[in-house]
Design a protein around this motif. Structure first.
Motif, mmCIF file in Angstrom:
data_model
loop_
_atom_site.group_PDB
_atom_site.id
_atom_site.type_symbol
_atom_site.label_atom_id
_atom_site.label_comp_id
_atom_site.label_asym_id
_atom_site.label_seq_id
_atom_site.Cartn_x
_atom_site.Cartn_y
_atom_site.Cartn_z
ATOM 1 N N HIS A 167 -9.557 3.536 12.615
ATOM 2 C CA HIS A 167 -9.051 3.576 11.243
ATOM 3 C C HIS A 167 -8.087 4.730 10.997
ATOM 4 O O HIS A 167 -7.413 4.760 9.967
ATOM 5 C CB HIS A 167 -10.216 3.697 10.253
ATOM 6 N N ASP A 168 -8.050 5.691 11.941
ATOM 7 C CA ASP A 168 -7.144 6.825 11.773
ATOM 8 C C ASP A 168 -6.879 7.458 13.140
ATOM 9 O O ASP A 168 -7.471 7.074 14.159
ATOM 10 C CB ASP A 168 -7.711 7.865 10.792
ATOM 11 N N ARG A 169 -5.990 8.420 13.162
ATOM 12 C CA ARG A 169 -5.583 9.048 14.424
ATOM 13 C C ARG A 169 -6.735 9.806 15.084
ATOM 14 O O ARG A 169 -6.858 9.825 16.320
ATOM 15 C CB ARG A 169 -4.391 9.991 14.171
ATOM 16 N N VAL A 185 -6.228 -1.696 14.899
ATOM 17 C CA VAL A 185 -6.065 -0.720 13.818
ATOM 18 C C VAL A 185 -6.437 -1.428 12.517
ATOM 19 O O VAL A 185 -5.758 -2.371 12.098
ATOM 20 C CB VAL A 185 -4.628 -0.183 13.750
ATOM 21 N N ASN A 186 -7.520 -0.979 11.903
ATOM 22 C CA ASN A 186 -7.984 -1.584 10.657
ATOM 23 C C ASN A 186 -7.283 -0.912 9.486
ATOM 24 O O ASN A 186 -7.432 0.291 9.277
ATOM 25 C CB ASN A 186 -9.504 -1.441 10.528
ATOM 26 N N ASN A 187 -6.519 -1.704 8.749
ATOM 27 C CA ASN A 187 -5.777 -1.165 7.613
ATOM 28 C C ASN A 187 -6.650 -0.948 6.384
ATOM 29 O O ASN A 187 -6.180 -0.403 5.381
ATOM 30 C CB ASN A 187 -4.638 -2.130 7.246
ATOM 31 N N ARG A 188 -7.913 -1.364 6.471
ATOM 32 C CA ARG A 188 -8.825 -1.193 5.341
ATOM 33 C C ARG A 188 -9.639 0.092 5.499
ATOM 34 O O ARG A 188 -10.285 0.303 6.518
ATOM 35 C CB ARG A 188 -9.780 -2.387 5.222
ATOM 36 N N ASN A 189 -9.598 0.941 4.486
ATOM 37 C CA ASN A 189 -10.425 2.135 4.442
ATOM 38 C C ASN A 189 -11.864 1.703 4.176
ATOM 39 O O ASN A 189 -12.160 1.131 3.121
ATOM 40 C CB ASN A 189 -9.923 3.077 3.336
ATOM 41 N N LEU A 190 -12.758 1.954 5.119
ATOM 42 C CA LEU A 190 -14.123 1.454 4.989
ATOM 43 C C LEU A 190 -14.942 2.216 3.951
ATOM 44 O O LEU A 190 -16.052 1.794 3.618
ATOM 45 C CB LEU A 190 -14.825 1.504 6.350
ATOM 46 N N LYS A 191 -14.406 3.304 3.445
ATOM 47 C CA LYS A 191 -15.106 4.047 2.387
ATOM 48 C C LYS A 191 -14.679 3.575 1.001
ATOM 49 O O LYS A 191 -15.492 3.483 0.087
ATOM 50 C CB LYS A 191 -14.857 5.546 2.545
ATOM 51 N N THR A 192 -13.386 3.271 0.850
ATOM 52 C CA THR A 192 -12.865 2.863 -0.458
ATOM 53 C C THR A 192 -12.538 1.381 -0.521
ATOM 54 O O THR A 192 -12.351 0.831 -1.607
ATOM 55 C CB THR A 192 -11.591 3.643 -0.800
ATOM 56 N N PHE A 193 -12.432 0.722 0.648
ATOM 57 C CA PHE A 193 -12.044 -0.684 0.808
ATOM 58 C C PHE A 193 -10.579 -0.934 0.443
ATOM 59 O O PHE A 193 -10.143 -2.082 0.373
ATOM 60 C CB PHE A 193 -12.962 -1.628 0.009
#
Length: 261
Positions: A167-169, A185-193
Motif C-alpha cells: 500500500h506504500d513505499r 499496489v492497492n490504491n485503497r487505504n485500508l485505514k480510511t478506505f
C-alpha cells in the motif's frame, strides 16, 4: 484495534477451528490438489491489458455489491470476455465468500485463479491448492517480512504463484526481496478506505525487476488503465466496477472494447 488487526484475529480463530475439523493431510487428498497449476503471471503477460476480474459479493467498504448473480455465471462471463485471470474472494465474514466459491470457479473456467484471502498460515495455502487456485494473495500490511517470505516459499513449494500486495513505499521496501511473482499496489487505504491512483503511479518504478506489476482497486476508466500500462503495469485487478452491474461479463467486454478503441 484497527480493521486489519480485527480481521487477523478473526482469521486466526477461523483457521484454528478448521484445522480441528479438516487436518492438512486430508486437504492433500483432494482431487484438485495434484492438478497442474497455470501461471497467472504468464497469462497476464500475453495480453495488452491483463485484467484480473474479481468475483466479489460484498466488502467492508461497500457492504453489499451484488449477491444476485450465480458465481459460475460471473466466472464464465469473465472468461468469455477475455480476462487474463479470475480473483475469487474466499473470506466469509467480511466478503461473503467461501472455499466452495473457489471450487465452483475452478469448474467454470480454465483461466488461472487467484485465491483472494487474508492468508496468515501455511494451512490456508494448502487449502488454496486443494480447492483449485493457481496463485495466492499475501498482504504486506498484515504480515511481518520474514513471515511473508516463509509463506511465499510455502506457496512456491506447492506450485502456486504469489501476488504480494503493498500500500506504500515502506511496505514495498520491506518485502521487495521475498521473491513474489507479482506485486500488487492497492490504491485503497485500508485505514480510511479512500482510493487514490497516485499510489500506483508513485510505486511503479520501485517494484523489483522480474515481478509483474498489478494495480488494484479504484480502477474503472479506460484512460486510467492506459496510463498505468504506460508506467509498466501489466495486471489490473478489478471487481467492484464489474460486480455492481447486472452483467459483470458484459461490463468487462465493454471495458476491453474501450481500451482497444
Amino acid at each position: 484495534m484497527n480493521i486489519l488487526e480485527r480481521i487477523a484475529a478473526d482469521k486466526l480463530r477461523e483457521v484454528a477451528l478448521k484445522k480441528q475439523v479438516t487436518p492438512e493431510g486430508e486437504l492433500r487428498q483432494h482431487a484438485l490438489f495434484t492438478r497442474p497449476t497455470k501461471s497467472l503471471k504468464g497469462s497476464l503477460e500475453r495480453l495488452p491489458y491483463g485484467i484480473i476480474a474479481e468475483h466479489k459479493r460484498r466488502s467492508p467498504s461497500r457492504a453489499v455489491i451484488n449477491q444476485g448473480i450465480a458465481l459460475p455465471e460471473v466466472v464464465s462471463g469473465y472468461s468469455a470476455a477475455g480476462a487474463g485471470g479470475i480473483s475469487v474472494l474466499t473470506d466469509g465474514l467480511y466478503f461473503g465468500g467461501s472455499l466452495e466459491d473457489l471450487q465452483m470457479a475452478r469448474a467454470a473456467t480454465d483461466l488461472p485463479l487467484l485465491r483472494k484471502e487474508f492468508i496468515l498460515d501455511t494451512y490456508q495455502i494448502t487449502e488454496a491448492r486443494a480447492y483449485g487456485a493457481d496463485a495466492i494473495l499475501l498482504i504486506a500490511a498484515m504480515l511481518d517480512p520474514g513471515h511473508l517470505a516463509d509463506l511465499a516459499q510455502s506457496a512456491r513449494a506447492q506450485d502456486l504463484e504469489v501476488l504480494v500486495e503493498v500500500h506504500d513505499r515502506e511496505e514495498l521496501e520491506a518485502v521487495r526481496d521475498c521473491g513474489a511473482d507479482l506485486f500488487g499496489v492497492n490504491n485503497r487505504n485500508l485505514k480510511t478506505f479512500e482510493v487514490d491512483l497516485d499510489t500506483s503511479r508513485s510505486l511503479a518504478g520501485a517494484i523489483p525487476d522480474g515481478a509483474l506489476k498489478v494495480s488494484e482497486s479504484g480502477l474503472g476508466r479506460p484512460e486510467e488503465i492506459r496510463e498505468l500500462r504506460q508506467l509498466g503495469y501489466q495486471g489490473f485487478l478489478m471487481g467492484e466496477s464489474f460486480m455492481k452491474t447486472p452483467d459483470p461479463g458484459a461490463a468487462l467486454v465493454e471495458l476491453i472494447k474501450s481500451l482497444h478503441a
